[in-house]
Design a protein around this motif. Structure first.
Motif, short mmCIF file in Angstrom:
data_model
loop_
_atom_site.label_atom_id
_atom_site.label_comp_id
_atom_site.label_asym_id
_atom_site.label_seq_id
_atom_site.Cartn_x
_atom_site.Cartn_y
_atom_site.Cartn_z
N VAL A 55 0.82 -1.22 0.00
CA VAL A 55 0.00 0.00 0.00
C VAL A 55 0.85 1.27 0.00
O VAL A 55 0.43 2.31 -0.47
CB VAL A 55 -0.95 -0.02 1.23
N LEU A 56 2.07 1.18 0.52
CA LEU A 56 2.93 2.36 0.64
C LEU A 56 3.34 2.86 -0.74
O LEU A 56 3.92 2.13 -1.52
CB LEU A 56 4.17 2.01 1.47
N ALA A 57 3.01 4.09 -1.00
CA ALA A 57 3.33 4.68 -2.31
C ALA A 57 4.79 5.07 -2.36
O ALA A 57 5.35 5.57 -1.39
CB ALA A 57 2.45 5.90 -2.54
N TRP A 58 5.42 4.83 -3.47
CA TRP A 58 6.79 5.31 -3.71
C TRP A 58 6.82 5.87 -5.10
O TRP A 58 6.69 5.16 -6.09
CB TRP A 58 7.80 4.17 -3.57
N CYS A 59 7.01 7.19 -5.19
CA CYS A 59 7.05 7.87 -6.49
C CYS A 59 8.44 8.40 -6.79
O CYS A 59 8.61 9.24 -7.65
CB CYS A 59 6.02 9.00 -6.51
N GLY A 60 9.43 7.93 -6.03
CA GLY A 60 10.80 8.37 -6.23
C GLY A 60 11.25 9.35 -5.18
O GLY A 60 10.44 9.86 -4.40
N PRO A 61 12.54 9.65 -5.11
CA PRO A 61 13.07 10.53 -4.07
C PRO A 61 12.55 11.96 -4.12
O PRO A 61 12.52 12.65 -3.11
CB PRO A 61 14.58 10.47 -4.27
N ASP A 62 12.08 12.41 -5.28
CA ASP A 62 11.53 13.76 -5.37
C ASP A 62 10.08 13.83 -4.90
O ASP A 62 9.57 14.91 -4.60
CB ASP A 62 11.63 14.28 -6.81
N ASP A 63 9.41 12.69 -4.85
CA ASP A 63 8.02 12.61 -4.38
C ASP A 63 7.87 11.32 -3.58
O ASP A 63 7.27 10.35 -4.04
CB ASP A 63 7.07 12.62 -5.58
N PRO A 64 8.45 11.29 -2.35
CA PRO A 64 8.49 10.04 -1.59
C PRO A 64 7.18 9.62 -0.94
O PRO A 64 7.11 8.54 -0.36
CB PRO A 64 9.55 10.32 -0.53
N ALA A 65 6.15 10.44 -1.01
CA ALA A 65 4.83 10.13 -0.40
C ALA A 65 5.02 9.81 1.08
O ALA A 65 5.51 10.63 1.82
CB ALA A 65 4.15 9.02 -1.17
N GLY A 66 4.69 8.59 1.52
CA GLY A 66 4.75 8.24 2.93
C GLY A 66 6.12 7.80 3.43
O GLY A 66 6.26 7.36 4.56
N TRP A 67 7.14 7.91 2.59
CA TRP A 67 8.48 7.46 2.96
C TRP A 67 9.29 8.61 3.55
O TRP A 67 9.12 9.76 3.17
CB TRP A 67 9.19 6.89 1.74
N THR A 68 10.20 8.30 4.46
CA THR A 68 11.05 9.29 5.12
C THR A 68 12.52 9.00 4.81
O THR A 68 12.95 7.85 4.92
CB THR A 68 10.85 9.24 6.65
N ARG A 69 13.25 10.03 4.44
CA ARG A 69 14.68 9.89 4.15
C ARG A 69 15.42 9.62 5.47
O ARG A 69 15.19 10.29 6.47
CB ARG A 69 15.22 11.17 3.52
N VAL A 70 16.31 8.64 5.46
CA VAL A 70 17.13 8.30 6.61
C VAL A 70 18.58 8.28 6.15
O VAL A 70 18.93 7.56 5.22
CB VAL A 70 16.75 6.91 7.17
N GLU A 71 19.40 9.10 6.77
CA GLU A 71 20.83 9.11 6.44
C GLU A 71 21.52 8.07 7.31
O GLU A 71 21.59 8.22 8.54
CB GLU A 71 21.43 10.49 6.66
N ARG A 72 22.03 7.04 6.71
CA ARG A 72 22.72 5.97 7.41
C ARG A 72 24.21 6.25 7.40
O ARG A 72 24.80 6.43 6.35
CB ARG A 72 22.42 4.64 6.71
N ARG A 73 24.81 6.32 8.57
CA ARG A 73 26.24 6.57 8.69
C ARG A 73 26.92 5.31 9.22
O ARG A 73 26.48 4.73 10.20
CB ARG A 73 26.49 7.73 9.64
N PHE A 74 27.99 4.93 8.57
CA PHE A 74 28.71 3.72 8.93
C PHE A 74 29.98 4.06 9.70
O PHE A 74 30.50 5.18 9.61
CB PHE A 74 29.06 2.93 7.65
N CYS A 75 30.49 3.09 10.45
CA CYS A 75 31.67 3.34 11.29
C CYS A 75 32.92 3.66 10.47
O CYS A 75 33.86 4.25 10.99
CB CYS A 75 31.91 2.18 12.24
N ASP A 76 32.93 3.30 9.18
CA ASP A 76 34.10 3.61 8.36
C ASP A 76 34.02 5.01 7.74
O ASP A 76 34.86 5.39 6.94
CB ASP A 76 34.29 2.54 7.27
N GLY A 77 33.00 5.78 8.12
CA GLY A 77 32.88 7.16 7.67
C GLY A 77 31.97 7.38 6.46
O GLY A 77 31.55 8.49 6.20
N ARG A 78 31.64 6.35 5.74
CA ARG A 78 30.76 6.53 4.58
C ARG A 78 29.31 6.66 5.04
O ARG A 78 28.98 6.33 6.18
CB ARG A 78 30.92 5.37 3.58
N HIS A 79 28.48 7.17 4.18
CA HIS A 79 27.06 7.28 4.50
C HIS A 79 26.24 6.99 3.25
O HIS A 79 26.71 7.13 2.13
CB HIS A 79 26.73 8.64 5.11
N GLU A 80 25.01 6.56 3.49
CA GLU A 80 24.08 6.25 2.41
C GLU A 80 22.72 6.80 2.78
O GLU A 80 22.38 6.93 3.95
CB GLU A 80 23.94 4.73 2.22
#
Length: 95
Positions: free
Chosen positions: A50-75
């Motif tokens: 049911v969760l709509a996903w129209c892409g990062p420019d129109d995420p609808a019910g989705w929330t951006r989460v910045e994941r940071r790793f112990c080696d310094g990179r992030h996604e």
């Protein structure tokens, strides 16, 4: 009490938690149904669909989460709240 679906799908385990008056959040097997009204999503898979996903420019019910790793990179990851048992009784004794 928090547990995975090995315990969440176990009726006797849930009954014991209720008997001791413990609050709990238990995972369900992705194909397991739960008590729900006819117009809501009965399984986790149905709720996720049911969760709509129209892409990062129109995420609808989705929330951006910045994941940071112990080696310094992030996604950038995306999270959404799939709803099960919407409108169901809130008392654990309803199970």
């Amino acid at each position: 009490m928090v547990a995975d679906c090995a315990y969440g799908d176990n009726d006797d385990y849930r009954a014991e938690l209720r008997r001791f008056g413990l609050a709990y959040v238990l995972a369900l097997n992705r194909r397991a149904g739960s008590w729900a009204l006819a117009y809501v999503n009965p399984t986790p898979v149905d709720a996720a669909r049911v969760l709509a996903w129209c892409g990062p420019d129109d995420p609808a019910g989705w929330t951006r989460v910045e994941r940071r790793f112990c080696d310094g990179r992030h996604e950038t990851w995306w999270a959404a709240d799939a709803s099960l048992d919407h409108g169901a009784p809130t008392s654990p004794t309803a199970w």
